[in-house]
Design a protein around this motif. Sequence first.
Motif: not given
Lengths: 292, 489
Positions: B40-44, B82-83, B110-115
């Motif tokens: 999630a951090a990596a994405t956002s 945006n977390g 989806f889980e990875d993207t938005y944590g």
Amino acid sequence: MNKKKIYPQWFVIIPLIIYAMFFLFPSLLGVFYSFTDWSSRTALNGLHFVGLDNYIEIFTSNKNYGSGIFNTFRFTIISNVVKLIPAFFIAVMLKGGLKGKGAYRTILYLPSILPFVIIGLVFKSIFNYNTGLLNTALEAIGLGFLKQKWLSDLGVVWTSIFGVDAWRGIGYVMTIFLAGLNSIPQDYYEAAEIDGANFWHKLRYVTLPMMKGSIMINLVFGVTYGLKVFDIIYVLTNGGPGHATEVITTYAFQLYSNGQYGMSTALNSILLVITAIIGIFIVKFMSRKETE
Amino acid sequence: MNKKTVSALLVTAMTASLVAGCGSSNAATDTAATSAAPAAAATSEAPAATTEAAAEATSEAAAATTETSTDGNIVISEVENNGQFEGQELSILVSAGWMDNRYDATISRFEDTYGCTVDLQTIPADQYSDILQSDLANGTCPDIFWIQSNPFAIDSVIVDPENYCIDFTGADWQNVMPEARQASCMSGDKLYGLQIWHNSPEYVMVYNKTMFDEMGLEVPTTYDEFLSVCDKISAEGITPWFVPGADGWQHQLSFFQIGGVYEENQPGLYDALNNNTATFADNEKMIEVLNEYKELSDKGYLGEDWIGTDSTNMSNEFGDRTCAMAMANSSYIKQIQEDTGTTDEFGMFLIPLGDNDTYPTNPAGPTMFGYKGTEHEDLVKAFFEFVCTPDSLQEILDNSPSYTNLDVNVDIQQNWLPEEEEFMATVDKTKMATSVLQTGTKYTNDYWMDFGADMVSFCQGTMEANDVLKNMDTNRAEDAKTAGDTAWK
């Protein structure tokens, strides 16, 4: 001296409240709903009193709920006959000096602890016309002419249901009979033998009269089980083929699934009335016998 | 060691094992969380979200963007991360078979993207409806739920969509679905559902082409030709048409999938059935079809014990060449070949009962809805957007071994089978306008199983054909009454 140990009567209040709250009240509420148009749309349309409409529908509809009521009675009577009589004689046999009777008792009792879902899966497989164990075995021993469509032939399907039900239930009934048999003092049999009684005499004049209690218990259990039968039918035929094995509860289940809750409770109320009438009759009969 | 010491030791050991059990569970969750967090951090590239920041981010979640390519295809982008969903849990209630493994990769991304985490509650098909209805009525429904939808299902299954469903009207992803499917996702002019489903020929006749060639048989186009084909196949000791009647839901497809032929025979029938100015009962074409079906049953062409046979062994029957035809989806051909390793070729033709020549157009399918009572409405909306991105749709298709295509207006790589293309080439496009009877007419699909049971009774001679149809009218009227349908008043 014992007076001190007896619990005061008000102790009964808590169980009575629980019983009324979780059994009596829902039952009465069910009867009340059977006079309404309670359905999946009630939240939107509101609940309306419809009088006897649901009951009239049950007895006049072309959906033939009447056959469901008839089948319920049929199941109740026949399933008890095919379980009680064999179970009684098996119990008498296993009470005697049969070798390995402990093992037989266990084997006979085991099916009654199996869940209905498992029984359904196993017997559906056994009864399969082409690949099932029963027909394959019949063919293997040269009795292929006895092959049947066990769960889809109108003439055979009830026999299959009664067979499976007996297979499952005989052990349980037999255990109650065994308990009854064990409570009969051996002296009675010895006295009868001295008087020259044979096996049938002992059965008629000693065993049967002394077994009234366990016979009644089995009868009450059997009748109530038969009237509210659902699981065994649901897992084996789901009321089929067509509607051939529908009973009150399978119809009630279908109506409930379709969101026709009012109709469903009406069917259940009919079942409640039937069970209550038969229950009262049996209890009265038992009380009379006990007094005698 | 005295008894007290032993007891104390045992209690300590039990408590320790209990704590250890909890610990391992937490550890697993922690691992999942940590594995998701970097992604999630990596994405956002966003710092860990505080509640405040999350709230702010939610309002800023200007959501997805939509583009329309030159060829009319839609391109949906996922909601910007945006977390705002960090640590939230999205629950999904679905019947077995509707998501299977095909959504696993997408859910994981989806889980990875938005944590966040997704709690997928897959319920056995026969219990699903009861559980959903009970969850909706009790207000305990998961964030997303599914129903088998059709143009009338929202009002008859969900009953009160305004109360239970998130209103997605105006959502970017609406046009990802072809117009015909949108009808199954809307009630009035409001959009509630998302239907991502395939458009392969469904429940047509699948037949063993090699066997037909060997026997010199032609594909039948009328009932008489079909009967003649069945005669010849049966004479070889082979079951002409494998019908798994014990499943309870398959055999009636032969009656309902040919809805177009009833409409052709009596133009305006669908409208009349929906307006309660026509009935199933006394419909000559329907009676004719039921009688034809019974004739096939009586002659043993559906199998010696079709009423007691289920579909468990169906692909093996094809593989062993003990049956020649069955009603199935086009994807079933692939399954037969994979299950049995047969080298036989298979093809498809239209169900010929009632001399049918119409295609079973069916805009129905499993459809997902957002539960209005959810505490994570934005997360639900983000999930719907996420599913509609080209990457997710491609992923869903690629992870669906039994699908050859997805019916979407998005440019993805479809995998149509040659058999499907061959079959579709034989279908007259003007015969595709009418949808199947069960989804083209109101309150019909709800009594699917009842009709199937009645058909069995008819085939066993305990009911008349017209009584089967009358029962359908009675049931539909009951449903209409429950729904407060003015046409039935």
